[in-house]
Design a protein around this motif. Structure first.
Motif, short mmCIF file in Angstrom:
data_model
loop_
_atom_site.label_atom_id
_atom_site.label_comp_id
_atom_site.label_asym_id
_atom_site.label_seq_id
_atom_site.Cartn_x
_atom_site.Cartn_y
_atom_site.Cartn_z
N ASN A 592 0.84 -1.20 0.00
CA ASN A 592 0.00 0.00 0.00
C ASN A 592 0.88 1.25 0.00
O ASN A 592 1.96 1.26 0.61
N CYS A 598 0.37 11.59 -2.41
CA CYS A 598 -0.37 12.40 -3.37
C CYS A 598 -0.07 13.90 -3.23
O CYS A 598 -0.57 14.70 -4.02
N LEU A 608 6.10 0.89 -10.28
CA LEU A 608 5.50 -0.08 -9.37
C LEU A 608 5.53 -1.49 -9.94
O LEU A 608 4.73 -2.35 -9.54
N GLU A 615 -3.74 -1.38 -4.33
CA GLU A 615 -4.50 -0.28 -4.91
C GLU A 615 -3.66 0.98 -4.97
O GLU A 615 -2.65 1.11 -4.28
N LEU A 616 -4.09 1.89 -5.81
CA LEU A 616 -3.47 3.21 -5.88
C LEU A 616 -4.15 4.14 -4.87
O LEU A 616 -5.33 3.93 -4.54
N ILE A 620 -4.84 10.14 -6.17
CA ILE A 620 -3.77 10.07 -7.16
C ILE A 620 -3.90 11.15 -8.21
O ILE A 620 -2.93 11.55 -8.86
N LEU A 629 3.27 6.05 -14.92
CA LEU A 629 2.65 5.26 -13.86
C LEU A 629 2.72 3.81 -14.32
O LEU A 629 1.89 3.34 -15.09
N ILE A 636 -4.03 -4.03 -9.98
CA ILE A 636 -4.15 -2.93 -9.04
C ILE A 636 -5.47 -2.21 -9.24
O ILE A 636 -5.86 -1.90 -10.36
N MET A 638 -7.82 0.90 -9.37
CA MET A 638 -7.53 2.28 -9.78
C MET A 638 -8.69 3.18 -9.39
O MET A 638 -9.82 2.97 -9.83
N ILE A 642 -7.94 9.15 -12.39
CA ILE A 642 -6.79 8.88 -13.26
C ILE A 642 -6.87 9.73 -14.53
O ILE A 642 -5.86 10.19 -15.06
#
Length: 875
Positions: A592, A598, A608, A615-616, A620, A629, A636, A638, A642
């Motif tokens: 995590n 952020c 990553l 998870e992001l 973000i 990214l 993952i 999102m 995004i």
């Protein structure tokens, strides 16, 4: 002092450009008396003056220690100015983010039952709250500059004061001739024979006016000149050429001077002719009707017109062969007419024999048992470089003190007098000939350990994050960075080491790495944690294995690389690293990311890959400068937002969610800069066709690989599922979804997985996709007919698997165009069908690539519904 001044020049140029850009929009008032704009303009004038002084300092001159001190202080001011401007830009970004959140909060409903939609107001500097110490820090930089220049003027040194080091012309020390001492040559027998055979065979092919050019390339000190001397002095050469000449060229490609040198070398007479025209006409008279061999040693010229001018009189010879030695493949590109001959490092056995000859002479080696053991380690340290072996062998010549041998083994090459006098000038020339921007990139290699395997993509991202890649109009920074990396490769500063399916690795020879460390001085350092005490302000780039918590106090960090470590989590305090641009967590144990990440508004790269991230972070979308990214092959989750990261270039996976927290397909709309590969998963969660059309994949013209995935259970995180929209599919809904996901026609690979529609849309297989080379159709269980793919002109690889409902494959698979009926799949190299249990018929296919219908059918047994599920047919 010019060693690291180049870097300071670059930093100063960047900071000045940033200041200039600030004046293009209104600036806020300073919290103290006076205008912030005036503070910044005064700072800019100061920086311009520092830049002028440092630019003069980068010229090759003889430096006094006092002058070095002054210049190092000015360099520190350049860095302080950059830090100050970056902090100001951070505050502008922070204020913009807070404004966006304020607008969103005021417009949000209390129940938040609808998917979040944020506005993107322009970030205005006039709303920015400036830290109270900002004006005083700007003034301190100006005052320090005035203090340094005032103190310097008081000293009033004259150039004749004090003791100077002798000004040695390194090109004279490196000057070569055709003569060679064969008693000190070890190895290169095969290479010598290769070169001789290439020269002689090419000479036989020459006709009037043709000149053949063979270029030997390799890094400095590897033995290119020695190999040329060996070939030149072979008796077969004298018997094959009427004229033989040797000219040492070096960095000054003066055509008139070189023409005179060539003429003198051929004729063996002093030339009294003056002027290029007269020299060329005299050279024509000398070579006319004859065959010649000319060696041009140590060539650095990259201007094709100069080479064309030099070689023009040589074309009047009956035949001619030119042998060139160079370090830069760009030189070879403009000169060579024959395959490039790249010289490799000398094998250990030959280096060891050479070293023993130099260090022990003709003495009995049995008397030096302990020294021999140390000597072997010293030779291995040289890494196959004959130049380094010669320098260290001469340093230990007739030295019998074992402690001194140990000192040589433990020392850097430049700390030994012979290394400084012989090896350093030879290798430093490669650095001196680099353009300024390339020097900055080269110096970063000083941060990495011995035998480190570099990946070009990672190095380019690191350079960009450190601001070392020059910005060019209409050109992506990543493209410029790749050009810089390739230039270092051409200049033999790095070599390719390995290649696998994913990436190519590169390495740097130990001597070149030591050169980078030497040239970087104290600005680029690599340290172990226990050796961090006493680091001065000169250190700007530090490579270290960080103990827990150490980086939290390094507020000006630009790059942080934890890749391939066992780190399991990042502390919340990482959000304090306001200047961080690069964060690499590849192959770590991080599951995590803290939400504080952020607040890293300057972050450009977040790696990553192959870490078990779930998870992001929720916010973000705050990372508005993010360019990369990267989380390849990971499931993952999102969050929504995004789509606000409009600067993204690398986004290998995009997961469509089915609730308020996750992304929706329409967020792809503004991500027009993404390139390379995009894997869209969770397409079962698409709510409506309008959102697919909004995504508009046709605007992603830089995409090369597109993967469309309807498989379920891709996202492994379920904790955010709150209120979702019920998905009600209408007739042909899935087909309309795939129809709406039509990509740009420049696509090279297409993969469709678990598509639940009954048939494929017409764009799959359309001839407009003229660049597509690979297609995979997998687990599309409801489809009972394959798309028409035979008209794709460049399709080489086609894989079709787990198509449970396919029973017939006929002419429609190839082409429905009567004009192309006789020939389809013209570029196909491999066609593979796997796990097709109901397939019973193959008919109407006249030609597939180079295989006829008979060739395809004679070996295949379509056994109907009783066939083995594991059948695999490859053509």
């Amino acid at each position: 002092m010019a060693k690291a001044m180049a870097l300071s020049l670059w930093v100063l140029s960047k900071a000045t450009d940033k200041l200039t850009s600030l004046f293009s929009s209104p600036l806020p008032s300073s919290p103290s008396d006076g205008s912030l704009e005036e503070d910044l303009r005064q700072l800019q004038r100061t920086m311009d003056r520092i830049h002028a002084i440092l630019q003069d300092a980068d010229e090759p001159r003889i430096w006094y220690n006092s002058e070095k001190l002054r210049l190092s202080e000015l360099a520190k001011l350049a860095y302080d100015a950059e830090d100050l401007i970056d902090e100001y830009q951070y505050e502008v970004l922070r204020s913009g983010i807070e404004l966006k959140d304020q607008i969103f909060d005021e417009s949000s409903t209390s129940h938040e039952t609808k998917r979040r939609k944020r506005t993107s107001p322009s970030i205005s500097a006039t709303l920015t709250t400036i830290p109270s110490d900002f004006p005083s820090r700007a003034k301190n930089i100006r005052n320090m500059f005035e203090e340094i220049t005032e103190e310097w003027s008081k000293l009033n040194f004259r150039k004749t004061d004090g003791r100077k080091k002798p000004n040695v012309d390194n090109s004279k020390l490196r000057r070569t001739t055709s003569l060679i001492s064969k008693s000190v040559i070890h190895g290169r027998e095969k290479e010598k024979e290769d070169v001789i055979q290439m020269l002689l065979s090419e000479n036989k092919k020459c006709v009037d006016g043709e000149i053949s050019v063979l270029v030997i390339t390799g890094p400095g000190g590897i033995g290119k000149t020695t190999l040329a001397q060996l070939a030149f002095n072979d008796s077969r050469m004298n018997n094959s050429f009427d004229l033989m000449g040797w000219v040492f060229v070096s960095t000054d490609f003066d055509v008139e001077k070189l023409t005179e040198d060539i003429l003198t070398s051929f004729s063996k007479k002093k030339c009294d002719t003056i002027g290029l025209d007269g020299l060329q006409r005299k050279l024509i008279d000398e070579v006319k009707g004859k065959g010649f061999l000319l060696v041009l040693d140590d060539v650095w010229n990259e201007i094709e017109n100069l080479w064309s001018l030099l070689k023009s009189p040589l074309s009047y010879a009956k035949s001619g062969v030119v042998l060139v030695t160079a370090r830069n493949n760009e030189v070879a590109r403009i000169m060579r007419t024959m395959p490039l001959y790249t010289l490799n490092f000398l094998p250990f056995e030959n280096c060891w024999a050479f070293f023993k000859q130099l260090a022990f002479g003709k003495r009995d080696l049995n008397e030096f048992g302990n020294l021999l053991a140390i000597g072997e380690k010293i030779v291995r340290k040289c890494g196959g470089s004959p130049l380094a072996v010669r320098a260290l062998g001469n340093a230990l010549r007739f030295v019998e003190d074992e402690e001194k041998w140990e000192d040589v083994l433990d020392s850097e090459l430049w700390e030994i007098r012979e290394g400084e006098q012989e090896v350093l000038p030879a290798l430093k020339l490669s650095y001196d000939q680099m353009p300024l921007d390339l020097k900055q990139c080269f110096l970063t290699f000083a941060l990495f350990p011995k035998d480190y395997v570099f990946v070009m993509d990672n190095m380019v991202k690191l350079w960009i994050s450190l601001g070392l890649v020059p910005l060019e109009k209409k050109k992506l920074a990543e493209s410029v960075g790749v050009s810089c990396f390739e230039s270092l490769l051409q200049r033999s500063m790095i070599q390719q080491n390995r290649c696998d399916k994913r990436e190519i690795g590169f390495v740097m020879h130990d001597l070149i790495r030591e050169l980078a460390q030497f040239m970087a001085g104290k600005e680029f350092l690599r340290r172990e944690p226990e050796n961090l005490q006493g680091l001065g302000f000169e250190v700007r780039f530090l490579s270290v294995v960080l103990p827990d918590g150490l980086f939290e106090n390094m507020k000006h960090l630009r790059a942080l690389d934890f890749s391939y470590t066992q780190i399991e989590s990042l502390p919340h305090s990482i959000g304090k690293l306001k200047q961080l641009r690069y964060l690499n967590l590849t192959k770590t144990c991080v599951t995590n990311l803290p939400e504080s990440i952020c607040s890293l508004y300057h972050l450009q790269t977040l790696e990553l890959r192959e870490c078990p991230l779930v998870e992001l972070p929720n916010k973000i979308n705050y990372l508005i400068n993010l360019r990369h990214l990267n989380f390849v092959h990971q499931n993952i989750c999102m969050p929504h937002g995004i789509g606000e990261l409009k600067t993204l270039i690398t986004l290998p996976r995009f997961h469509v969610g089915k609730d308020n927290w996750h992304c929706e397909i329409d967020e792809l709309k503004d991500l027009v800069n993404i390139r390379g590969e995009l894997h869209v998963t969770g397409l079962r969660n698409v709510i409506n066709i309008e959102s697919v059309e909004t995504a508009n994949l046709q605007t992603k013209k830089h995409l090369e690989i597109l993967k469309l995935d309807w498989s379920s259970n891709v996202c492994i995180c379920n904790i955010h599922t709150k209120i979702g929209t019920e998905i009600v599919n209408t007739k042909n809904f899935e087909q309309k979804v795939l129809e709406g996901l039509k990509p740009h026609s420049k696509l090279k690979e297409l993969h469709v997985n678990s598509y639940p529609g009954l048939k494929f849309p017409n764009w799959i297989g359309n001839v407009s996709f003229s660049k597509i080379t690979k297609i995979t159709l997998s687990s599309c269980g409801k489809c009972n007919v394959l798309p028409t793919l035979g008209s794709l002109p460049c399709l080489k690889l086609l894989f079709i698997e787990w198509m449970w409902n396919i029973r017939h494959v006929g002419r429609e698979f190839c082409s429905m165009d009567l004009e192309t009926e006789g020939f389809s799949f013209r570029s196909l190299e491999m066609l593979e069908f796997e796990h097709m249990p109901k397939w019973i018929e193959w008919s109407g296919v006249v030609r597939v690539g180079e295989l006829s219908d008979e060739e395809l059918s004679e070996d295949e047994d379509f056994s109907g519904e009783d066939s083995d599920d594991d059948d695999c047919m490859m053509f």
